[in-house]
Design a protein around this motif. Structure first.
Motif, PDB file in Angstrom:
ATOM      1  N   PRO A  27     -33.101  51.497  28.028  1.00  0.00           N
ATOM      2  CA  PRO A  27     -32.000  52.436  27.820  1.00  0.00           C
ATOM      3  C   PRO A  27     -31.906  52.840  26.346  1.00  0.00           C
ATOM      4  O   PRO A  27     -32.375  52.109  25.466  1.00  0.00           O
ATOM      5  CB  PRO A  27     -30.768  51.650  28.256  1.00  0.00           C
ATOM      6  CG  PRO A  27     -31.147  50.222  28.115  1.00  0.00           C
ATOM      7  CD  PRO A  27     -32.629  50.158  28.343  1.00  0.00           C
ATOM      8  N   GLU A  74     -33.283  58.354  28.994  1.00  0.00           N
ATOM      9  CA  GLU A  74     -31.845  58.679  28.973  1.00  0.00           C
ATOM     10  C   GLU A  74     -31.129  58.226  30.240  1.00  0.00           C
ATOM     11  O   GLU A  74     -30.049  57.674  30.180  1.00  0.00           O
ATOM     12  CB  GLU A  74     -31.643  60.186  28.766  1.00  0.00           C
ATOM     13  CG  GLU A  74     -32.041  60.674  27.389  1.00  0.00           C
ATOM     14  CD  GLU A  74     -31.236  60.043  26.256  1.00  0.00           C
ATOM     15  OE1 GLU A  74     -30.029  59.798  26.435  1.00  0.00           O
ATOM     16  OE2 GLU A  74     -31.832  59.797  25.180  1.00  0.00           O
ATOM     17  N   PHE A  76     -31.727  55.773  32.315  1.00  0.00           N
ATOM     18  CA  PHE A  76     -32.436  54.525  32.593  1.00  0.00           C
ATOM     19  C   PHE A  76     -31.946  53.844  33.867  1.00  0.00           C
ATOM     20  O   PHE A  76     -30.749  53.723  34.097  1.00  0.00           O
ATOM     21  CB  PHE A  76     -32.278  53.556  31.414  1.00  0.00           C
ATOM     22  CG  PHE A  76     -32.831  52.199  31.711  1.00  0.00           C
ATOM     23  CD1 PHE A  76     -34.193  51.968  31.672  1.00  0.00           C
ATOM     24  CD2 PHE A  76     -31.995  51.152  32.072  1.00  0.00           C
ATOM     25  CE1 PHE A  76     -34.717  50.723  31.964  1.00  0.00           C
ATOM     26  CE2 PHE A  76     -32.509  49.895  32.364  1.00  0.00           C
ATOM     27  CZ  PHE A  76     -33.865  49.688  32.308  1.00  0.00           C
ATOM     28  N   ASN A 123     -33.681  44.163  30.443  1.00  0.00           N
ATOM     29  CA  ASN A 123     -33.067  45.348  31.049  1.00  0.00           C
ATOM     30  C   ASN A 123     -33.133  45.338  32.569  1.00  0.00           C
ATOM     31  O   ASN A 123     -32.716  46.289  33.205  1.00  0.00           O
ATOM     32  CB  ASN A 123     -33.737  46.620  30.516  1.00  0.00           C
ATOM     33  CG  ASN A 123     -33.482  46.810  29.051  1.00  0.00           C
ATOM     34  OD1 ASN A 123     -32.344  46.794  28.608  1.00  0.00           O
ATOM     35  ND2 ASN A 123     -34.535  46.963  28.279  1.00  0.00           N
TER      36      ASN A 123
END
Length: 134
Positions: A27, A74, A76, A123
């Motif tokens: 992200p 963008e 993500f 993430n």
């Protein structure tokens, strides 16, 4: 069309042995968190990006012949199924290393002649670590 069995020797092709890199997403603003995961926990080394590409953000890391490029996305969304399969020399040592950081490898014994575990990155992207059975 023929289909090789998993344990067949691969057919000769014009491809070199291996990949140059695997691209994963992160992200916006997630570079420092990725450094903590990929460098501090997994032990990879940061690669300096060329200036024109560094302006886009992201992070490149490597160890031996493995290179992972983490690019800013963008919108993500972590990859829960798609993943790189990363060969390692000592799977047990890597498992102990990530466990020492409070992470839990998800072991899977369903691939013939290989030992492996899955681990999400910081993430939530799925990573697979493998080594040959010895």
């Amino acid at each position: 069309m023929s289909v090789d069995r998993y344990d067949d020797d691969p057919a000769e092709t014009p491809f070199k042995l291996g990949l140059h890199h695997v691209q994963l997403a992160l992200p916006p603003g997630g570079e420092d968190d990725c450094r903590r995961f990929y460098i501090d926990i997994l032990g990879l080394t940061e690669v300096e990006k060329p200036p024109v590409l560094a302006a886009r953000g992201g992070l490149w890391v490597r160890a031996d012949s493995l290179e992972i490029h983490l690019g800013v996305e963008e919108d993500f969304r972590p990859q829960k199924k798609a993943h790189p399969g990363i060969l390692v020399h000592d799977l047990d040592a890597l498992a102990a290393q990530v466990e020492a950081h409070g992470l839990t490898p998800e072991w899977d014994e369903n691939l013939p002649n290989m030992r492996r575990f899955y681990l999400p990155d910081n993430n939530g992207n799925r990573l697979e670590f493998l080594s040959s059975e010895s």
